[in-house]
Design a protein around this motif. Structure first.
Motif, PDB file in Angstrom:
ATOM      1  N   GLY A 177      17.983   2.705   8.024  1.00 21.11           N
ATOM      2  CA  GLY A 177      19.030   1.692   7.927  1.00 21.11           C
ATOM      3  C   GLY A 177      18.634   0.327   8.450  1.00 21.11           C
ATOM      4  N   ARG A 178      17.373   0.183   8.856  1.00 13.46           N
ATOM      5  CA  ARG A 178      16.935  -1.132   9.334  1.00 13.46           C
ATOM      6  C   ARG A 178      16.887  -2.142   8.201  1.00 13.46           C
ATOM      7  N   LEU A 179      16.642  -1.654   6.991  1.00 12.30           N
ATOM      8  CA  LEU A 179      16.754  -2.469   5.785  1.00 12.30           C
ATOM      9  C   LEU A 179      17.714  -1.770   4.831  1.00 12.30           C
ATOM     10  N   VAL A 180      18.316  -2.578   3.971  1.00 12.51           N
ATOM     11  CA  VAL A 180      19.278  -2.061   2.997  1.00 12.51           C
ATOM     12  C   VAL A 180      18.851  -2.544   1.616  1.00 12.51           C
ATOM     13  N   ALA A 181      18.985  -1.661   0.627  1.00 14.75           N
ATOM     14  CA  ALA A 181      18.747  -2.080  -0.757  1.00 14.75           C
ATOM     15  C   ALA A 181      19.933  -2.931  -1.189  1.00 14.75           C
ATOM     16  N   ALA A 182      19.688  -4.232  -1.309  1.00  9.64           N
ATOM     17  CA  ALA A 182      20.775  -5.183  -1.524  1.00  9.64           C
ATOM     18  C   ALA A 182      21.384  -5.060  -2.910  1.00  9.64           C
ATOM     19  N   LEU A 183      20.598  -4.772  -3.907  1.00 12.99           N
ATOM     20  CA  LEU A 183      21.064  -4.631  -5.280  1.00 12.99           C
ATOM     21  C   LEU A 183      20.528  -3.302  -5.814  1.00 12.99           C
ATOM     22  N   GLY A 184      21.213  -2.718  -6.749  1.00 15.11           N
ATOM     23  CA  GLY A 184      20.888  -1.361  -7.143  1.00 15.11           C
ATOM     24  C   GLY A 184      19.653  -1.202  -8.010  1.00 15.11           C
ATOM     25  N   GLN A 185      19.230  -2.271  -8.671  1.00 12.42           N
ATOM     26  CA  GLN A 185      18.175  -2.118  -9.663  1.00 12.42           C
ATOM     27  C   GLN A 185      16.803  -1.877  -9.024  1.00 12.42           C
ATOM     28  N   ARG A 186      16.166  -0.781  -9.437  1.00 12.15           N
ATOM     29  CA  ARG A 186      14.793  -0.469  -9.026  1.00 12.15           C
ATOM     30  C   ARG A 186      13.910  -0.605 -10.258  1.00 12.15           C
ATOM     31  N   ILE A 187      12.944  -1.520 -10.187  1.00  5.87           N
ATOM     32  CA  ILE A 187      12.130  -1.863 -11.347  1.00  5.87           C
ATOM     33  C   ILE A 187      10.698  -1.392 -11.114  1.00  5.87           C
ATOM     34  N   ARG A 188      10.080  -0.806 -12.155  1.00  2.00           N
ATOM     35  CA  ARG A 188       8.699  -0.362 -12.037  1.00  2.00           C
ATOM     36  C   ARG A 188       7.786  -1.557 -11.768  1.00  2.00           C
ATOM     37  N   ALA A 189       6.922  -1.433 -10.797  1.00  2.00           N
ATOM     38  CA  ALA A 189       6.003  -2.509 -10.419  1.00  2.00           C
ATOM     39  C   ALA A 189       4.902  -2.667 -11.455  1.00  2.00           C
ATOM     40  N   PRO A 190       4.284  -3.841 -11.483  1.00  3.82           N
ATOM     41  CA  PRO A 190       3.184  -4.051 -12.442  1.00  3.82           C
ATOM     42  C   PRO A 190       1.859  -3.441 -11.999  1.00  3.82           C
ATOM     43  N   ALA A 191       1.840  -2.771 -10.857  1.00  7.25           N
ATOM     44  CA  ALA A 191       0.612  -2.178 -10.338  1.00  7.25           C
ATOM     45  C   ALA A 191       0.903  -0.787  -9.798  1.00  7.25           C
ATOM     46  N   LYS A 192      -0.161  -0.028  -9.551  1.00  7.90           N
ATOM     47  CA  LYS A 192      -0.058   1.322  -9.008  1.00  7.90           C
ATOM     48  C   LYS A 192      -1.053   1.460  -7.851  1.00  7.90           C
ATOM     49  N   TYR A 193      -0.882   2.492  -7.049  1.00  7.50           N
ATOM     50  CA  TYR A 193      -1.885   2.844  -6.050  1.00  7.50           C
ATOM     51  C   TYR A 193      -2.908   3.762  -6.711  1.00  7.50           C
ATOM     52  N   VAL A 194      -4.164   3.397  -6.596  1.00 11.55           N
ATOM     53  CA  VAL A 194      -5.225   4.158  -7.239  1.00 11.55           C
ATOM     54  C   VAL A 194      -6.281   4.534  -6.205  1.00 11.55           C
ATOM     55  N   LEU A 195      -7.101   5.515  -6.574  1.00  8.99           N
ATOM     56  CA  LEU A 195      -8.046   6.115  -5.638  1.00  8.99           C
ATOM     57  C   LEU A 195      -9.425   6.212  -6.286  1.00  8.99           C
ATOM     58  N   MET A 196     -10.467   5.938  -5.493  1.00  5.57           N
ATOM     59  CA  MET A 196     -11.835   6.150  -5.939  1.00  5.57           C
ATOM     60  C   MET A 196     -12.637   6.707  -4.770  1.00  5.57           C
ATOM     61  N   CYS A 197     -13.541   7.654  -5.064  1.00  3.63           N
ATOM     62  CA  CYS A 197     -14.331   8.309  -4.015  1.00  3.63           C
ATOM     63  C   CYS A 197     -15.815   8.120  -4.290  1.00  3.63           C
ATOM     64  N   ARG A 198     -16.567   7.996  -3.218  1.00  2.00           N
ATOM     65  CA  ARG A 198     -18.020   7.860  -3.351  1.00  2.00           C
ATOM     66  C   ARG A 198     -18.656   9.210  -3.693  1.00  2.00           C
ATOM     67  N   GLN A 199     -18.258  10.253  -3.001  1.00  3.57           N
ATOM     68  CA  GLN A 199     -18.774  11.607  -3.256  1.00  3.57           C
ATOM     69  C   GLN A 199     -17.581  12.560  -3.290  1.00  3.57           C
ATOM     70  N   PRO A 200     -16.891  12.629  -4.428  1.00  9.12           N
ATOM     71  CA  PRO A 200     -15.631  13.372  -4.480  1.00  9.12           C
ATOM     72  C   PRO A 200     -15.736  14.847  -4.135  1.00  9.12           C
ATOM     73  N   HIS A 201     -16.932  15.440  -4.289  1.00 10.65           N
ATOM     74  CA  HIS A 201     -17.065  16.876  -4.017  1.00 10.65           C
ATOM     75  C   HIS A 201     -17.517  17.177  -2.587  1.00 10.65           C
ATOM     76  N   ALA A 202     -17.790  16.156  -1.804  1.00  9.79           N
ATOM     77  CA  ALA A 202     -18.125  16.385  -0.397  1.00  9.79           C
ATOM     78  C   ALA A 202     -16.936  17.022   0.314  1.00  9.79           C
ATOM     79  N   HIS A 203     -17.226  17.918   1.248  1.00  6.42           N
ATOM     80  CA  HIS A 203     -16.147  18.681   1.900  1.00  6.42           C
ATOM     81  C   HIS A 203     -15.116  17.764   2.545  1.00  6.42           C
TER      82      HIS A 203
END
Length: 309
Positions: free
Chosen positions: A261-287
């Motif tokens: 409750g420290r912040l409130v959604a002032a208006l109801g509309q939630r819009i898809r952002a123009p970007a996403k969180y993406v991931l890349m690994c140097r050695q994906p199979h390393a433990h």
């Protein structure tokens, strides 16, 4: 037929792998710091022991035979795995290097890292707050094991894996909204202070996130150039928490503030952002890397399910 673990065959496999990968005895010799004649001799010895040809000698280089192709695929995989294991064993106490946007690190990842540490107390983590552009070469040169970025996903970004979608919503403190009761009107936007993350990713257009939200909800009505601009979403969120104006929050970054409750959604509309969180690994199979990515993917899936219910 040659013995399966014939030492003569095993000794020649690094030369074969280099020659097959580079399609040249000369380039293989340079890569392994040997002479061209030494590489040729090793390949001849290997072919004699196996009893069949691995290469077709052509005027402009080498081509693999069908059996040579099959052997190369197997050898390349084994040598790659061996190299990875040897690297891990040589640095058993080195922390997992994670490069992450500062705001995502502060608002979302860092509060959850204790859960990963409970699951994997043997894996140390070094979290680096960074948002400069990266590619696979940069992961090697900067010794980064896992990179997370907030960025548009384009056709040429196949080396990145989508981790989490993002959504934009208008947020402010309850105190600020008591002074400025929210309405999706031009007059209301004229009466408030807009809080901007001016560059949400490297190379982003000016004020792109507010523009995206307003284009979807109130196209062409609001001047977004006024207000306060910051170079981190966390700073815009902090300004909103201190009753300085209205921020366009990313749902990932303001989830905790909305829940408390420290912040409130002032208006109801939630819009898809123009970007996403993406991931890349140097050695994906390393433990260490695979353990972290498995945990992170689970946490993202849980978070995504919770925010959409």
């Amino acid at each position: 037929m040659a013995a399966l673990l014939d030492p003569t065959i095993l000794a020649t496999l690094p030369c074969f792998e280099a020659a097959a990968r580079l399609k040249s005895f000369t380039k293989a010799a340079q890569a392994l710091h040997l002479t061209q004649s030494a590489i040729s001799q090793q390949i001849r010895q290997l072919e004699n022991r196996l009893g069949y040809s691995l290469f077709v000698r052509q005027p402009r280089g080498l081509a693999l035979t069908s059996k040579g192709t099959a052997l190369y695929q197997a050898v390349a995989g084994v040598l790659g795995d061996l190299k990875q294991v040897l690297q891990e064993l040589s640095e058993p106490d080195a922390p997992l290097q994670i490069s992450c946007p500062p705001s995502f690190a502060l608002q979302w990842l860092m509060p959850r890292l204790h859960a990963f540490q409970r699951l994997h107390p043997d894996i140390g983590v070094r979290l680096r707050a960074e948002f400069h552009a990266l590619d696979r070469n940069a992961l090697e040169t900067e010794n980064i094991d896992v990179a997370i970025r907030y960025t548009p996903v384009t056709a040429d970004a196949s080396h990145w894996r989508v981790l989490l979608d993002e959504y934009l919503l208008v947020v402010a403190s309850p105190e600020y909204l008591r002074r400025h009761p929210p309405f999706a009107t031009k007059d209301w936007f004229s009466s408030i202070v807009l809080l901007h993350d001016a560059e949400p990713w490297e190379g982003a257009a000016d004020l792109i996130e507010w523009e995206t939200w307003l284009d979807a909800v109130m196209p062409g009505q609001i001047d977004t150039t006024k207000g306060l601009q910051f170079n981190l979403s966390s700073l815009a969120i902090s300004a909103a928490l201190n009753h300085q104006g209205v921020a366009l929050g990313r749902s990932t970054l303001v989830a905790e503030e909305l829940a408390t409750g420290r912040l409130v959604a002032a208006l109801g509309q939630r819009i898809r952002a123009p970007a996403k969180y993406v991931l890349m690994c140097r050695q994906p199979h390393a433990h260490r890397t695979s353990a972290f990515v498995e945990w992170l993917s689970y946490e993202c899936a849980q978070f995504d399910q919770a925010r959409n219910t």
